[in-house]
Write a protein that holds these residues in place. Structure first.
Motif, short mmCIF file in Angstrom:
data_model
loop_
_atom_site.label_atom_id
_atom_site.label_comp_id
_atom_site.label_asym_id
_atom_site.label_seq_id
_atom_site.Cartn_x
_atom_site.Cartn_y
_atom_site.Cartn_z
N THR A 54 0.83 -1.21 0.00
CA THR A 54 0.00 0.00 0.00
C THR A 54 0.86 1.26 0.00
OG1 THR A 54 -1.72 -1.20 1.20
CG2 THR A 54 -1.85 1.20 1.23
N VAL A 55 1.92 1.26 0.80
CA VAL A 55 2.82 2.41 0.87
C VAL A 55 3.48 2.66 -0.49
CG1 VAL A 55 5.03 3.16 1.83
CG2 VAL A 55 3.23 2.35 3.34
N PHE A 78 8.30 10.66 -4.89
CA PHE A 78 8.21 9.26 -4.50
C PHE A 78 9.09 8.97 -3.29
CE2 PHE A 78 9.85 4.92 -4.66
CZ PHE A 78 8.66 4.20 -4.66
N GLY A 79 10.33 9.42 -3.35
CA GLY A 79 11.25 9.19 -2.23
C GLY A 79 10.78 9.84 -0.95
N THR A 80 10.27 11.05 -1.06
CA THR A 80 9.79 11.75 0.12
C THR A 80 8.57 11.08 0.72
OG1 THR A 80 10.65 13.82 -0.76
CG2 THR A 80 9.02 13.99 1.00
N SER A 81 7.61 10.73 -0.13
CA SER A 81 6.38 10.13 0.40
C SER A 81 6.61 8.74 0.97
CB SER A 81 5.29 10.10 -0.68
OG SER A 81 5.66 9.25 -1.73
N ILE A 82 7.48 7.95 0.35
CA ILE A 82 7.75 6.62 0.90
C ILE A 82 8.52 6.74 2.21
CG2 ILE A 82 9.93 5.93 -0.16
CD1 ILE A 82 8.47 3.29 -0.89
N GLY A 83 9.40 7.72 2.30
CA GLY A 83 10.12 7.94 3.57
C GLY A 83 9.19 8.35 4.69
N ILE A 84 8.26 9.25 4.39
CA ILE A 84 7.29 9.67 5.41
C ILE A 84 6.40 8.51 5.82
CG2 ILE A 84 5.25 11.12 5.78
CD1 ILE A 84 6.68 13.28 4.11
N CYS A 85 5.92 7.75 4.85
CA CYS A 85 5.04 6.61 5.17
C CYS A 85 5.75 5.55 6.00
CB CYS A 85 4.49 5.99 3.89
SG CYS A 85 3.29 7.00 3.02
N LEU A 86 6.99 5.22 5.65
CA LEU A 86 7.73 4.24 6.44
C LEU A 86 8.04 4.76 7.84
CD1 LEU A 86 10.17 2.77 3.78
CD2 LEU A 86 8.12 1.72 4.74
N GLY A 87 8.28 6.05 7.95
CA GLY A 87 8.49 6.65 9.28
C GLY A 87 7.23 6.58 10.13
N VAL A 88 6.09 6.83 9.52
CA VAL A 88 4.82 6.74 10.25
C VAL A 88 4.55 5.29 10.66
CG1 VAL A 88 2.31 6.94 9.97
CG2 VAL A 88 3.80 8.81 9.26
N MET A 89 4.85 4.35 9.76
CA MET A 89 4.64 2.93 10.11
C MET A 89 5.53 2.51 11.28
SD MET A 89 4.27 1.21 6.34
CE MET A 89 4.41 -0.44 6.97
#
Length: 109
Positions: free
Chosen positions: A54-55, A88-99
């Motif tokens: 999903t991320v 893409f890099g920014t959003s995946i980094g933020i999502c993984l940080g939130v997870m």
């Protein structure tokens, strides 16, 4: 190459000519039954696969949106791709940080 006895993580190595004695093997074997063993992570790993998918898909949608908006703005193809990749890099980094933060907050204390 064999591990040294004072190196539980295997970062230090001895020469291949060194033969590990039985005493060294006994010193490195886990003998304390009071120490809890590592739990199996297969169940928790399987639960993370849909979240990771999903991320990645969400980050792809963000990247495509940024790339399309950038190209509609009149930017060249290369600039649109670079902007999409950055998004893409920014959003995946933020999502993984939130997870990771959610996982830590759900951890029992």
């Amino acid at each position: 190459m064999t591990r040294t006895t004072n190196d539980p993580h295997g970062l230090l190595f001895r020469s291949p000519m060194h033969h590990t004695s039985e005493r060294e093997l006994l010193m490195t074997a886990p003998t304390d039954p009071a120490v809890p063993q590592q739990a199996s992570v297969t169940g928790s790993t399987t639960a993370w696969v849909p979240w990771l998918l999903t991320v990645v898909l969400f980050s792809l949608v963000v990247a495509m949106s940024v790339g399309i908006l950038k190209s509609l703005d009149g930017a060249g193809w290369a600039e649109a791709v670079l902007s999409g990749g950055t998004a893409f890099g920014t959003s995946i980094g933020i999502c993984l940080g939130v997870m990771a933060a959610v996982r830590e907050l759900k951890r029992p204390r």
